[in-house]
Design a protein around this motif. Structure first.
Motif, mmCIF file in Angstrom:
data_model
loop_
_atom_site.group_PDB
_atom_site.id
_atom_site.type_symbol
_atom_site.label_atom_id
_atom_site.label_comp_id
_atom_site.label_asym_id
_atom_site.label_seq_id
_atom_site.Cartn_x
_atom_site.Cartn_y
_atom_site.Cartn_z
ATOM 1 N N ILE A 104 0.838 -1.204 0.000
ATOM 2 C CA ILE A 104 0.000 0.000 0.000
ATOM 3 C C ILE A 104 0.868 1.247 0.000
ATOM 4 C CG2 ILE A 104 -1.690 1.323 1.324
ATOM 5 C CD1 ILE A 104 -2.807 -1.359 2.320
ATOM 6 N N ASP A 105 1.850 1.280 0.887
ATOM 7 C CA ASP A 105 2.714 2.456 0.976
ATOM 8 C C ASP A 105 3.571 2.620 -0.272
ATOM 9 O OD1 ASP A 105 1.795 3.305 3.392
ATOM 10 O OD2 ASP A 105 3.353 2.325 4.576
ATOM 11 N N PHE A 106 4.008 1.506 -0.860
ATOM 12 C CA PHE A 106 4.840 1.577 -2.058
ATOM 13 C C PHE A 106 4.075 2.218 -3.205
ATOM 14 C CE2 PHE A 106 6.217 -0.216 -6.125
ATOM 15 C CZ PHE A 106 7.559 0.136 -6.122
ATOM 16 N N PHE A 107 2.884 1.703 -3.483
ATOM 17 C CA PHE A 107 2.113 2.250 -4.605
ATOM 18 C C PHE A 107 1.549 3.627 -4.287
ATOM 19 C CE2 PHE A 107 1.984 -2.251 -5.908
ATOM 20 C CZ PHE A 107 2.372 -2.099 -7.234
ATOM 21 N N ARG A 108 1.270 3.888 -2.996
ATOM 22 C CA ARG A 108 0.783 5.212 -2.614
ATOM 23 C C ARG A 108 1.875 6.255 -2.790
ATOM 24 N NH1 ARG A 108 0.036 7.961 2.317
ATOM 25 N NH2 ARG A 108 1.181 6.302 3.369
ATOM 26 N N SER A 109 3.130 5.849 -2.659
ATOM 27 C CA SER A 109 4.261 6.760 -2.815
ATOM 28 C C SER A 109 4.718 6.881 -4.265
ATOM 29 C CB SER A 109 5.442 6.286 -1.947
ATOM 30 O OG SER A 109 5.060 6.187 -0.582
ATOM 31 N N ALA A 138 -6.738 7.217 -6.159
ATOM 32 C CA ALA A 138 -7.673 7.579 -5.088
ATOM 33 C C ALA A 138 -7.956 6.381 -4.184
ATOM 34 C CB ALA A 138 -8.971 8.104 -5.698
ATOM 35 N N TRP A 139 -8.020 5.181 -4.781
ATOM 36 C CA TRP A 139 -8.281 3.965 -4.012
ATOM 37 C C TRP A 139 -7.206 3.719 -2.956
ATOM 38 C CZ3 TRP A 139 -5.399 -0.659 -3.870
ATOM 39 C CH2 TRP A 139 -6.034 -1.743 -3.264
ATOM 40 N N LEU A 140 -5.950 3.924 -3.326
ATOM 41 C CA LEU A 140 -4.854 3.702 -2.382
ATOM 42 C C LEU A 140 -4.974 4.625 -1.181
ATOM 43 C CD1 LEU A 140 -1.910 3.370 -4.925
ATOM 44 C CD2 LEU A 140 -2.765 1.559 -3.426
ATOM 45 N N VAL A 141 -5.316 5.884 -1.431
ATOM 46 C CA VAL A 141 -5.462 6.841 -0.328
ATOM 47 C C VAL A 141 -6.620 6.439 0.585
ATOM 48 C CG1 VAL A 141 -5.996 9.245 0.228
ATOM 49 C CG2 VAL A 141 -4.451 8.730 -1.652
ATOM 50 N N LEU A 142 -7.732 6.027 -0.017
ATOM 51 C CA LEU A 142 -8.898 5.634 0.782
ATOM 52 C C LEU A 142 -8.626 4.382 1.611
ATOM 53 C CD1 LEU A 142 -11.986 6.277 -1.510
ATOM 54 C CD2 LEU A 142 -11.615 7.154 0.792
ATOM 55 N N VAL A 143 -7.986 3.390 0.996
ATOM 56 C CA VAL A 143 -7.675 2.157 1.726
ATOM 57 C C VAL A 143 -6.817 2.465 2.952
ATOM 58 C CG1 VAL A 143 -6.353 0.008 1.632
ATOM 59 C CG2 VAL A 143 -7.911 0.585 -0.218
ATOM 60 N N PHE A 144 -5.794 3.280 2.762
ATOM 61 C CA PHE A 144 -4.901 3.626 3.868
ATOM 62 C C PHE A 144 -5.657 4.334 4.990
ATOM 63 C CE2 PHE A 144 -2.207 6.812 5.929
ATOM 64 C CZ PHE A 144 -1.216 6.006 6.463
ATOM 65 N N ASN A 145 -6.458 5.331 4.643
ATOM 66 C CA ASN A 145 -7.145 6.120 5.660
ATOM 67 C C ASN A 145 -8.249 5.338 6.370
ATOM 68 O OD1 ASN A 145 -6.405 9.253 5.782
ATOM 69 N ND2 ASN A 145 -6.076 8.548 3.701
ATOM 70 N N VAL A 146 -8.996 4.536 5.624
ATOM 71 C CA VAL A 146 -10.049 3.735 6.250
ATOM 72 C C VAL A 146 -9.435 2.692 7.179
ATOM 73 C CG1 VAL A 146 -11.915 2.090 5.833
ATOM 74 C CG2 VAL A 146 -11.705 4.118 4.387
ATOM 75 N N ALA A 147 -8.399 2.010 6.706
ATOM 76 C CA ALA A 147 -7.731 1.006 7.546
ATOM 77 C C ALA A 147 -7.147 1.658 8.802
ATOM 78 C CB ALA A 147 -6.632 0.306 6.749
ATOM 79 N N TYR A 148 -6.540 2.826 8.633
ATOM 80 C CA TYR A 148 -5.983 3.545 9.787
ATOM 81 C C TYR A 148 -7.091 3.908 10.769
ATOM 82 C CZ TYR A 148 -3.375 7.078 12.418
ATOM 83 O OH TYR A 148 -2.782 7.807 13.417
#
Length: 259
Positions: A104-109, A138-148
Motif C-alpha cells: 500500500i505504501d509503495f504504490f501510494r508513494s 484515489a483507491w490507495l489513499v482511501l484504503v490507507f485512511n479507512v484502515a488507519y
C-alpha cells in the motif's frame, strides 16, 4: 437589534470569504501592472475574467468543465466502492494490514503519472485509462485512511459495547464504523484532490478531445493566454468546490466528531 446583529454578522462573514479571491486578483494585477512578470506571459486578470465569462456564456467552458467533473466523479465512485470495504477488511485485522502495508505504501508513494504507460497498455486510449489510473490513485489513499481509522478506533467505546454483551457485528456496526468516519472523510477529500490532479494531467497527455486539461494544453499551444489562465482558475474552482461540498457533508454526517 437582533436583525441588525445578524446583518452585521452576515456582512462580516461575506467579507471574510471574499478576502481570498480579492487578494488573488489584486496580487495578479500588481504582477501584471508593474511588469514583475512579462506581460507576454501574464495577461491582465480583468481581461482573463472577461474572456472566461464569454467562454462560460458560449457554453464551451461548461462542456470541458463537465467532462472533467464526470471523469473525476466516476473515478471517485470506483475508489469508494472498492476502497472502503478493502480498508475495513484490512483495518479489522492488524496482522493482515501489516502484511500488505508495504504494498500500500509503495504504490501510494509512486506518482500516479508514472503509471500512465501501464494503464494505457491495459485500457488503451480513451476515458477508461484516465478514469482507471485516477481511481487507482484515489483507491490507495482511501484504503490507507479507512484502515488507519479502523485500527485506531477508540478502544474505550468498543470495550464498553462488548461489556454490555454486543456481538462483534453489532460493535462494528454501531461503534467502530462511526469511529472510522472522520478518518474516512479525510481520506475522501485527499482522494478527490489526487483524482482531479491525475485526470487533468491525463487529459493533457492521453489523447483527450475535451476536458479542462485538454483545454489548458490546447490554449497554451495556440498561445491563447487568457483562455489558458481562465481554464486553470476553473480547475481550482472545481477542486475548491468539491472539497467544500465534502466538508459540508462531513459536518452533517459526523456532527458528533470529537465528542
Amino acid at each position: 437589534m437582533m436583525s441588525q446583529s445578524l446583518s452585521r454578522d452576515t456582512a462580516a462573514r461575506t467579507l471574510q470569504y471574499a478576502a481570498g479571491p480579492v487578494l488573488l486578483v489584486a496580487a495578479w494585477w500588481v504582477a501584471y501592472a508593474t511588469g514583475a512578470v512579462n506581460s507576454d506571459l501574464l495577461p491582465s486578470p480583468f481581461l482573463t475574467i472577461a474572456d472566461t465569462v464569454k467562454n462560460i456564456q458560449s457554453g464551451r467552458l461548461g462542456v470541458d468543465f463537465g467532462a472533467t467533473l464526470m471523469r473525476v466523479g466516476y473515478s471517485i465512485l470506483i475508489a469508494v466502492a472498492a476502497g472502503v470495504p478493502a480498508g475495513i477488511a484490512l483495518g479489522a485485522n492488524a496482522s493482515v494490514y501489516r502484511s500488505v502495508e508495504f504494498l500500500i505504501d509503495f504504490f501510494r508513494s509512486t506518482p500516479a503519472t508514472a503509471l500512465f504507460p501501464l494503464f494505457l497498455l491495459l485500457f488503451g486510449l480513451g476515458d477508461p485509462a484516465k478514469i482507471a489510473v485516477a481511481a487507482f490513485a484515489a483507491w490507495l489513499v482511501l484504503v490507507f485512511n479507512v484502515a488507519y481509522g479502523v485500527l485506531n478506533a477508540r478502544q474505550t467505546r468498543i470495550l464498553a459495547a462488548r461489556s454490555m454483551g454486543a456481538s462483534s457485528l453489532r460493535v462494528f456496526r454501531d461503534v467502530t464504523f462511526f469511529e472510522t468516519l472522520p478518518q474516512t472523510f479525510v481520506g475522501l477529500r485527499t482522494a478527490v484532490s489526487i483524482a482531479l490532479v491525475v485526470i487533468i494531467v491525463a487529459e493533457m497527455f492521453i489523447g483527450a478531445s475535451d476536458g479542462l486539461g485538454h483545454r489548458i494544453i490546447d490554449a497554451q499551444i495556440s498561445y491563447n493566454l487568457t483562455d489558458m489562465y481562465g481554464s486553470i482558475v476553473a480547475t481550482g474552482v472545481m477542486g475548491y468546490g468539491l472539497n467544500l461540498l465534502l466538508l459540508l457533508v462531513e459536518k452533517s454526517v459526523i456532527h458528533w466528531s470529537g465528542r
